[in-house]
Design an enzyme around this catalytic site. Sequence first.
Site, PDB file in Angstrom:
ATOM      1  N   GLU A   1      39.791  45.958  57.201  1.00 14.50           N
ATOM      2  CA  GLU A   1      40.520  45.907  55.926  1.00 14.50           C
ATOM      3  C   GLU A   1      39.664  46.519  54.832  1.00 14.50           C
ATOM      4  O   GLU A   1      38.458  46.314  54.776  1.00 14.50           O
ATOM      5  CB  GLU A   1      40.797  44.458  55.498  1.00 14.50           C
ATOM      6  CG  GLU A   1      41.869  43.730  56.248  1.00 14.50           C
ATOM      7  CD  GLU A   1      42.077  42.325  55.653  1.00 14.50           C
ATOM      8  OE1 GLU A   1      41.798  42.114  54.459  1.00 14.50           O
ATOM      9  OE2 GLU A   1      42.508  41.444  56.419  1.00 14.50           O
TER      10      GLU A   1
ATOM     11  N   GLU B   1      39.619  36.333  58.675  1.00 16.17           N
ATOM     12  CA  GLU B   1      38.496  36.031  57.776  1.00 16.17           C
ATOM     13  C   GLU B   1      38.063  34.564  57.868  1.00 16.17           C
ATOM     14  O   GLU B   1      38.034  33.853  56.854  1.00 16.17           O
ATOM     15  CB  GLU B   1      38.840  36.416  56.335  1.00 16.17           C
ATOM     16  CG  GLU B   1      39.048  37.912  56.142  1.00 16.17           C
ATOM     17  CD  GLU B   1      39.356  38.303  54.704  1.00 16.17           C
ATOM     18  OE1 GLU B   1      39.692  37.420  53.892  1.00 16.17           O
ATOM     19  OE2 GLU B   1      39.264  39.513  54.389  1.00 16.17           O
TER      20      GLU B   1
END
Length: 699
Positions: free
Chosen positions: A322, A165
């Site tokens: 995710e 991320e």
Amino acid sequence: MTATPALPASDPSRPTATVPGSKVLYGADYNPEQWDPSIWREDVALMRQAGVNTVSLGIWSWALLEPAPGQFCFDWFDEVLGLLVEAGIDVDLATPTAAPPSWFYRAHPEARLVEADGTYRNGGSRGICCPHSPAYAAAAARITDAVAAHVAGNPHVTMWHVHNEYGAPGGDCHCETSQAAFRDWLKHRYGCLDELNRAWGTAFWGQLYGDWSEVTTPRHSGTALNPTCELDFARFTSDSLLARFTAERDIIRKHFPRTPVTTNLMATNCPANDYWRWAQDMDVVSTDYYLEADSPESQIWLAMESDLTRSLAGNRPWILMEHAVSAVSWQPHNRAKMPGEERRNALAHIARGADGVLAFQWRQSRRGAEKFHSAMVPHAGTDTRVFREVCALGGELTGLDELRGTEVRARVALLWDWNSFWAQDLAWRPSVLMRHREQMRRVYEWLWDRGTTVDFVHPEADLGRYDVVLAPASYLISDAAAANVAAFVHRGGRFAALPFFAVVDDEECVHEGGAPGPLRDVLGLTVEEVRPIPEGCEVTLAPTPAAGVPQDAGAVTATVWSEHLRLAGARGVWNAVDGPTPGPAITVHDYGRGTAVYVSVVLQPRALATVLDPLLDLPIDKPATLDGGRPRNLEAVTRHATDGSGRAYTVLLNHDAVAHRLALVGNDLLTGRELHATEPTTLAPGDVAVVCHETTGDH
Ligand SMILES: [Zn+2]
């Protein structure tokens, strides 16, 4: 200067550009370092029971793999890898560079990221250091090379997961090293200081720079900063983080030349990175998406994430890297998913082109910051609703492998540009209520309601495959983008722009003569003045005969924003009959063989439908497999085979609390049942069908 390049993410020189394997990927982040080795064998056995075929390994393992600088420990890692390989579970292997070890922070305090107000971001949590720190770059390269070299040749490492991320938390650093890097970036962009002074408009407030050393990142200051400096700093930060990604990717490729490399984006939720640029450097696009669980219509924002991710991937397969199987732990109020909701969410991503659905994380932590974040194996163990649903979903996904590689086809596109996102949301705009995200969402919701599948597209990319292009939030339009839109309309395209449109160029300079700048001839009007509407107030719009609605259809109301338009060829089709700018509010202009609509007010989704459906001649969207009407909350998206067979797969998701009786034709892959229009199929509340059928068209 040239604007951001906008190539589609389909560079044929990339090594694979496909999702590995032949199955729909199913699994999670696996963090075995949180657990005693005695748990690992149970984990792997449970993964097999749940149908898990892929796990992301090692994302947070730097401190365990390199306990001291240059000293590596792979014993535990090899044991875990061996157990996974033995069980036939593929590994999406991470570079653990999102969480440097505490020894790194101790040895290199200068590598800490400096916030705009001069405070340091310390260790003890997670997140990148200064993206320009030579010490961080060297340490990240060393651990990346060590991990890749250690597993080189292992065929069970089927994908690489770089970092985690990027941009969350943000990578915008204001340390001295980053200041120097920013100046270098600016020298490359502008060539000389005179050009920077011109582009940034530094004559305003006497900000003129006489020496490069005076130019700084947009640090905390007395009041509003130079907006072009802020916009350039956003571009610079995205480029800086991307350079960190490509540095690690290139090290991996030395050891794994044919294994796809990805990093988990956050497509709709990360303002830090220009993902159009990032996607060009990724072999496979993947995203993390966490449901807005308290939103009454969370399914719409999930769909928007999937459509943007698929668009970033150039309509190639992508991976949900995710998501949460139930609650997350970082929202103010973390609602757990209801029975069946996780299945519906996972299949909604599949519907819009995902070839893999992975969760954070496999086993729910007992310690640490994310212990209340759900996982595939919850605290209460396997005799739980969550684990039973996890296993059931794993079983169902094995029946959907034939969907892999099929494509979603859209005829409507929404322009999306991070440059416009960054610029519009800077300080001191006419109204704080006029934000990029909300504008995008209103338009997306209107189209979701009517069942229209959309792509997102960079404003300079090829628009030729679309019938209709919308610009919900294109405050910033480069000259190249304007020419692209004009050519689309001239060739016969149907185009609509929403308010605060084409105000500035890519230097954040207002277009000469004001909005809509280079698109004035296309829209046939000039915006004379912007007049925001006070919060809580409304403006009434009445249709003219040209609006294409029955004259007794009644008025629609607008909020937030109005503009005084001076028409030059455009026809007013809806007029404001009260409020600060009585007169034409929604206009139509014929340009070339096409049509350009301008909406100068903020409309809610239902009003957008009333106004824009007839003006853009939008068809009712209904999949070929459905012989009859589509209830609003029955989401239906079709994936088409690309082998010329005409085979298609329509995923139907019932988001309603009531059952729907549907006349479906085809074969439901989830139940194995043949469906006939003459025997209506009942889709229970929250239930899903994946119907395989033959089609000759796009739907
Ligand atoms: Zn820095």
